[in-house]
Scaffold this active site. Sequence first.
Site, PDB file in Angstrom:
ATOM      1  N   CYS A  53      18.160   5.061  -3.330  1.00 44.33           N
ATOM      2  CA  CYS A  53      17.657   5.661  -4.569  1.00 44.33           C
ATOM      3  C   CYS A  53      18.604   6.714  -5.165  1.00 44.33           C
ATOM      4  O   CYS A  53      18.828   6.735  -6.381  1.00 44.33           O
ATOM      5  CB  CYS A  53      16.269   6.262  -4.336  1.00 44.33           C
ATOM      6  N   SER A  64       8.527  12.414  -2.225  1.00 47.33           N
ATOM      7  CA  SER A  64       8.037  11.024  -2.305  1.00 47.33           C
ATOM      8  C   SER A  64       9.117  10.040  -1.861  1.00 47.33           C
ATOM      9  O   SER A  64       8.829   8.880  -1.585  1.00 47.33           O
ATOM     10  CB  SER A  64       7.546  10.684  -3.717  1.00 47.33           C
ATOM     11  N   GLY A  65      10.353  10.512  -1.739  1.00 48.46           N
ATOM     12  CA  GLY A  65      11.414   9.696  -1.158  1.00 48.46           C
ATOM     13  C   GLY A  65      11.125   9.368   0.298  1.00 48.46           C
ATOM     14  O   GLY A  65      11.682   8.417   0.844  1.00 48.46           O
ATOM     15  N   LYS A  97      25.484   6.457   2.619  1.00 52.26           N
ATOM     16  CA  LYS A  97      25.053   5.363   1.730  1.00 52.26           C
ATOM     17  C   LYS A  97      25.690   5.543   0.348  1.00 52.26           C
ATOM     18  O   LYS A  97      26.097   4.575  -0.289  1.00 52.26           O
ATOM     19  CB  LYS A  97      23.525   5.353   1.589  1.00 52.26           C
ATOM     20  N   VAL A 141       6.280   2.945  -2.803  1.00 51.91           N
ATOM     21  CA  VAL A 141       7.075   2.019  -3.620  1.00 51.91           C
ATOM     22  C   VAL A 141       6.256   0.783  -3.984  1.00 51.91           C
ATOM     23  O   VAL A 141       6.277   0.311  -5.124  1.00 51.91           O
ATOM     24  CB  VAL A 141       8.379   1.624  -2.886  1.00 51.91           C
ATOM     25  N   HIS A 170      14.399  12.518  -8.086  1.00 52.37           N
ATOM     26  CA  HIS A 170      15.566  13.136  -7.461  1.00 52.37           C
ATOM     27  C   HIS A 170      16.502  13.674  -8.560  1.00 52.37           C
ATOM     28  O   HIS A 170      16.599  13.092  -9.643  1.00 52.37           O
ATOM     29  CB  HIS A 170      16.379  12.093  -6.674  1.00 52.37           C
ATOM     30  N   THR A 197       0.823  -1.222   0.000  1.00 51.33           N
ATOM     31  CA  THR A 197       0.000   0.000   0.000  1.00 51.33           C
ATOM     32  C   THR A 197       0.853   1.267   0.000  1.00 51.33           C
ATOM     33  O   THR A 197       0.315   2.373  -0.024  1.00 51.33           O
ATOM     34  CB  THR A 197      -0.891   0.034   1.261  1.00 51.33           C
ATOM     35  N   GLY A 198       2.173   1.142   0.040  1.00 54.46           N
ATOM     36  CA  GLY A 198       3.048   2.311   0.141  1.00 54.46           C
ATOM     37  C   GLY A 198       3.397   2.880  -1.223  1.00 54.46           C
ATOM     38  O   GLY A 198       2.992   2.351  -2.269  1.00 54.46           O
ATOM     39  N   ARG A 231      -3.487  -2.405   9.564  1.00 53.06           N
ATOM     40  CA  ARG A 231      -4.337  -1.267   9.178  1.00 53.06           C
ATOM     41  C   ARG A 231      -4.922  -1.452   7.778  1.00 53.06           C
ATOM     42  O   ARG A 231      -6.031  -0.991   7.491  1.00 53.06           O
ATOM     43  CB  ARG A 231      -3.520   0.045   9.173  1.00 53.06           C
ATOM     44  N   SER A 232      -4.183  -2.101   6.908  1.00 55.64           N
ATOM     45  CA  SER A 232      -4.617  -2.234   5.506  1.00 55.64           C
ATOM     46  C   SER A 232      -5.256  -3.586   5.203  1.00 55.64           C
ATOM     47  O   SER A 232      -5.829  -3.758   4.115  1.00 55.64           O
ATOM     48  CB  SER A 232      -3.423  -2.066   4.570  1.00 55.64           C
TER      49      SER A 232
HETATM   50  N1  NAP Z   1       9.840   6.283  -1.533  1.00 51.39           N
HETATM   51  C1  NAP Z   1      10.995   6.144  -2.170  1.00 51.39           C
HETATM   52  O1  NAP Z   1      11.314   6.914  -3.099  1.00 51.39           O
HETATM   53  C2  NAP Z   1      11.942   5.034  -1.799  1.00 51.39           C
HETATM   54  C3  NAP Z   1      13.058   4.840  -2.608  1.00 51.39           C
HETATM   55  C4  NAP Z   1      13.942   3.830  -2.294  1.00 51.39           C
HETATM   56  C5  NAP Z   1      13.707   3.028  -1.209  1.00 51.39           C
HETATM   57  N2  NAP Z   1      12.621   3.237  -0.420  1.00 51.39           N
HETATM   58  C6  NAP Z   1      12.414   2.341   0.721  1.00 51.39           C
HETATM   59  O2  NAP Z   1      11.271   1.538   0.468  1.00 51.39           O
HETATM   60  C7  NAP Z   1      10.589   1.266   1.689  1.00 51.39           C
HETATM   61  C8  NAP Z   1       9.143   1.721   1.569  1.00 51.39           C
HETATM   62  O3  NAP Z   1       9.102   3.108   1.325  1.00 51.39           O
HETATM   63  P1  NAP Z   1       7.777   3.872   0.866  1.00 51.39           P
HETATM   64  O4  NAP Z   1       8.254   5.196   0.431  1.00 51.39           O
HETATM   65  O5  NAP Z   1       6.953   3.062  -0.060  1.00 51.39           O
HETATM   66  O6  NAP Z   1       7.017   4.037   2.286  1.00 51.39           O
HETATM   67  P2  NAP Z   1       5.468   4.258   2.576  1.00 51.39           P
HETATM   68  O7  NAP Z   1       4.791   4.954   1.449  1.00 51.39           O
HETATM   69  O8  NAP Z   1       5.421   4.904   3.902  1.00 51.39           O
HETATM   70  O9  NAP Z   1       4.871   2.770   2.683  1.00 51.39           O
HETATM   71  C9  NAP Z   1       5.194   1.924   3.750  1.00 51.39           C
HETATM   72  C10 NAP Z   1       4.556   0.578   3.518  1.00 51.39           C
HETATM   73  O10 NAP Z   1       4.969  -0.279   4.583  1.00 51.39           O
HETATM   74  C11 NAP Z   1       3.817  -0.881   5.168  1.00 51.39           C
HETATM   75  N3  NAP Z   1       3.991  -1.143   6.595  1.00 51.39           N
HETATM   76  C12 NAP Z   1       4.203  -0.247   7.594  1.00 51.39           C
HETATM   77  N4  NAP Z   1       4.237  -0.889   8.781  1.00 51.39           N
HETATM   78  C13 NAP Z   1       4.025  -2.196   8.533  1.00 51.39           C
HETATM   79  C14 NAP Z   1       3.939  -3.355   9.331  1.00 51.39           C
HETATM   80  N5  NAP Z   1       4.057  -3.301  10.667  1.00 51.39           N
HETATM   81  N6  NAP Z   1       3.717  -4.551   8.723  1.00 51.39           N
HETATM   82  C15 NAP Z   1       3.582  -4.629   7.399  1.00 51.39           C
HETATM   83  N7  NAP Z   1       3.659  -3.556   6.552  1.00 51.39           N
HETATM   84  C16 NAP Z   1       3.881  -2.359   7.128  1.00 51.39           C
HETATM   85  C17 NAP Z   1       2.725   0.146   4.965  1.00 51.39           C
HETATM   86  O11 NAP Z   1       1.473  -0.500   5.100  1.00 51.39           O
HETATM   87  P3  NAP Z   1       0.179   0.287   5.689  1.00 51.39           P
HETATM   88  O12 NAP Z   1      -0.359   1.089   4.541  1.00 51.39           O
HETATM   89  O13 NAP Z   1      -0.709  -0.832   6.095  1.00 51.39           O
HETATM   90  O14 NAP Z   1       0.673   1.126   6.824  1.00 51.39           O
HETATM   91  C18 NAP Z   1       3.031   0.594   3.535  1.00 51.39           C
HETATM   92  O15 NAP Z   1       2.543  -0.349   2.617  1.00 51.39           O
HETATM   93  C19 NAP Z   1      11.405   1.970   2.795  1.00 51.39           C
HETATM   94  O16 NAP Z   1      12.324   1.051   3.346  1.00 51.39           O
HETATM   95  C20 NAP Z   1      12.121   3.059   2.039  1.00 51.39           C
HETATM   96  O17 NAP Z   1      13.324   3.456   2.678  1.00 51.39           O
HETATM   97  C21 NAP Z   1      11.724   4.223  -0.707  1.00 51.39           C
END
Ligand code: NAP
Length: 336
Positions: A131, A161-162, A218, A16, A247, A13-14, A41-42
Amino acid sequence: MNPQKHIAIVGATGAVGEEMLKCLAERNFPIKELTLLASARSAGKTTTFRGQEITIKELTHQSFEGIDIALFSASGDISREYAPSAAAAGCTVIDNSSAFRMDPDVPLIVPEINPQAALSAPKNIIANPNCTTIISLMALFPLHKKYGLKSIIASSYQAVSGSGAAGIAELELQNKLIANNNPITPDDINVYPVQIASNVIPHVDTFLDNGFTKEEQKMLFESRKILQLPELKVTCTCVRVPVYRSHSVSITAQFEHPVNVTEAKASFTDQPGIKLKDDPENNIYPVPLDTTCKDDCLVGRIRKDQVLENALTIWAVGDQVRKGAALNAVQIAEII
Ligand SMILES: NC(=O)c1ccc[n+]([C@@H]2O[C@H](COP(=O)([O-])OP(=O)(O)OC[C@H]3O[C@@H](n4cnc5c(N)ncnc54)[C@H](OP(=O)(O)O)[C@@H]3O)[C@@H](O)[C@H]2O)c1
């Protein structure tokens, strides 16, 4: 032809996770079954994939029976807790968090750079790099092949969005308040230490004792591992900017051998995943909107550096949700 796989997305649901669904669909990934996992939650919510409704399930240690590949995109803590269970169940984990990137038994992969390393994953875990590192190395790799990379000095301009869905929501809210002439109160500042709308914040991730942030370190350690250059020097300032997506990175790279700008530009011809956009006299250079929701990274403003010998200064841009995370992970899944 790849046999059909049972794929799971952890964090479906996030920001990524949702992009992973798009990448799997667009690339026609051979999927037998798709399991979508998130927090309690989801659980029970639904999403559509290739015209089929899929119910999101709560992530547990038992979620991975029968799954071939699990794409993790929740957080470092979730990866540390659940990836070993997934790997023990015989599932290959491709992890987007920083949890395992520097583990010597976990390959750290950018498919255009070191795809062969993905084929040896003794822990059944493969890591997706940071990233900003992916986008920078996509632009530097063709130059490294030609001239031999020695050092990187970089400043990043990182989209909200990062920080996931919460970063996008915070900028949207603050932009709306400003547009309506309403004040931004401390209650409207949660994801970032200070207001991000109409601002620039030289702070991404937590600070370390040496004054750099984890995000900046990193770039150093992950670049060394991916390029297999243990002596590579990197100094970096990571900055959050009020851009929703993609970015940008300003990079001065020093090389072993003398550089030539025309030749450097030509080195991007026919390179997978990176294109040259470089005609500054006609205002042609990459900007974040160019790469948003696109697979390819862009490079431009290539010029001979005026301070360092054998050095080029360049500007690289890429969609960090896509090439910096979701797409890169799906490309790794295609390799294995
Ligand atoms: N965004 C970027 O550009 C980017 C780039 C490279 C790497 N990343 C990495 O990718 C990962 C995700 O990032 P994101 O940006 O997609 O974050 P996000 O939008 O905040 O999404 C987080 C996801 O994790 C789930 N989650 C949270 N707590 C959980 C739990 N206890 N059990 C199972 N699932 C859980 C959330 O589910 P719910 O909706 O149910 O809370 C949601 O699906 C991170 O490690 C981040 O560092 C992100």
